[in-house]
Write an enzyme that holds these catalytic residues in place. Structure first.
Site, short mmCIF file in Angstrom:
data_model
loop_
_atom_site.label_atom_id
_atom_site.label_comp_id
_atom_site.label_asym_id
_atom_site.label_seq_id
_atom_site.Cartn_x
_atom_site.Cartn_y
_atom_site.Cartn_z
CG HIS A 1 -23.49 30.89 10.43
ND1 HIS A 1 -22.96 31.45 11.83
CD2 HIS A 1 -22.97 30.03 10.13
CE1 HIS A 1 -22.32 30.53 12.37
NE2 HIS A 1 -22.17 29.65 10.98
CB CYS A 2 -19.97 32.92 6.18
SG CYS A 2 -18.72 32.04 4.73
#
Length: 403
Positions: A191-192
């Site tokens: 998850h960025c």
């Protein structure tokens, strides 16, 4: 019946906070456009030819950078197909069982016709307690991508004050079938926070292109701004506000280039090895044990699995990845020419079982229409043992008998 009150306000504040890193990047890029185009090219560069060339090349990198960043942010992560979700009856049956072994028997029965080859560290079927589904290979639950999962959990834990039992069961069935959890991400990488999205199967190519074009964008600014940065320290620039923009533009572009280069090189290595960030940290567990190279098919196939077979689509932000995200060929099924040694933890018996089965090499796209097939896609030799035959419909199932 949506959650209201302090909980909904808190969730709304969290959504706003999640967009702060994206807003920061947008502001930096907007300022860099102003500093480079107006302050550097138009006001500071005197040669017309140099000015035109710089502006043309800059806008090519800028447009590709913005397009890939947009696609990475707003491409919705793909979730497991409905075949992997438990029905209401199976869910109730699973909840009634208290013993773990009985629950695993139910999960094994549900997974026998699905192309699932990976297991937990203990050899159990990978099952998501939050989304109530059998996890496909390389699928992981993202706790940050909380879109509808928290609403579903809230509704399930909240008692329904309805007098008529028939109406109550009807509403529960409606919730079970329509409110699906969207936090199990196919081929989840990470998850960025800089894109406020989960990077997975649907947008990993866009993420790679975003890293590439943002790196080229910063390197181009650094290279073309260097001579004017030197003139700043030698008092060769006119005394105006443009020289301060040129100074900070060089510093910011060079610093972002270093961080982007390291991140881009790392993900290039992951693509070459056909691994995700999560798999690089913790290797996937297959039928015969842990194998960090279990999904590696060689550099060419690994690269094409992400970018596709058609070269014309490689540099543009158009989805061209191979497969459906739910099933992936492995070197345990299709032998990897770059991996002559056997997987970790395999023994002579497992080698004989693997030689007894002939797995066809088929394109990934064919798996989209053959996720649920009761007919085995390989032939068994006469020398295959009874233990191996128990898992004929799914080669990864025999790990439960061996455990």
């Amino acid at each position: 019946m949506a959650p209201s009150g302090p909980r909904s306000i808190k969730r709304g504040c969290q959504r706003v906070l999640y967009w702060i890193p994206v807003l920061f990047i947008v502001l930096i890029v907007a300022w860099s456009y102003y500093a480079y185009v107006l302050q550097l090219c138009i006001e500071s560069i005197e040669d017309t030819g140099e000015k035109v060339v710089y502006l043309l090349v800059y806008h090519v990198f800028f447009i590709m950078f913005v397009c890939t960043y947009w696609q990475t942010i707003f491409t919705k992560p793909m979730n497991p197909l409905k075949e992997y979700h438990l029905s209401c009856s199976d869910k109730e049956l699973l909840e009634r069982e208290d013993r773990g072994e009985s629950q695993q028997e139910i999960l094994r029965r549900l997974a026998k016709d699905l192309p699932i080859y990976t297991r937990t560290n203990s050899g159990a079927i990978r099952f998501c307690d939050h989304c109530h589904l059998l996890k496909p290979d390389r699928c992981h639950h993202c706790s940050v991508c909380d879109k509808y999962g928290s609403l579903l959990m809230h509704l399930e834990k909240r008692p329904h004050s309805i007098l008529h039992s028939g109406r109550q069961s009807k509403i529960q069935l409606h919730f079970c079938l329509t409110l699906l959890c969207y936090r199990c991400i196919l081929k989840m990488d990470h998850h960025c926070p800089w894109v406020n999205n989960c990077v997975g199967f649907s947008n990993y190519k866009f993420f790679m292109l975003f890293l590439a074009y943002s790196l080229l964008y910063c390197l181009f600014i650094t290279a073309t701004d260097l001579q004017y940065f030197i003139k700043f320290w030698m008092n060769g620039l006119p005394d105006s506000q443009a020289k301060f923009h040129i100074l900070f533009l060089f510093f910011s572009a060079s610093m972002f280039s270093v961080s982007l280069a390291s991140l881009f090189i790392y993900h290039c290595w992951l693509v070459c090895k056909n691994r995700s960030t999560l798999e690089a940290v913790r290797a996937p567990v297959f039928r015969h044990g842990t194998d960090k190279n279990g999904f590696s098919l060689g550099f060419n196939k690994n690269f094409r699995q992400v970018f596709g077979d058609e070269i014309k689509y490689w540099p543009i932000p158009v989805f061209s990845s191979l497969g459906d995200g739910c099933s992936f060929p492995t070197c345990l099924v299709n032998l990897d020419p770059e991996q002559p040694s056997s997987p970790t933890g395999s023994n002579s018996a497992s080698k004989g079982a693997a030689e007894g089965r002939q797995f066809p090499s088929k394109p990934l796209r064919e798996s989209q229409s053959r996720l649920l097939t009761s007919t085995p896609s390989w032939t068994e030799s006469d020398n295959t043992t009874n233990t191996d035959k128990k898992g004929a419909s799914n080669p990864g199932m025999t790990i439960e008998n061996e455990a």
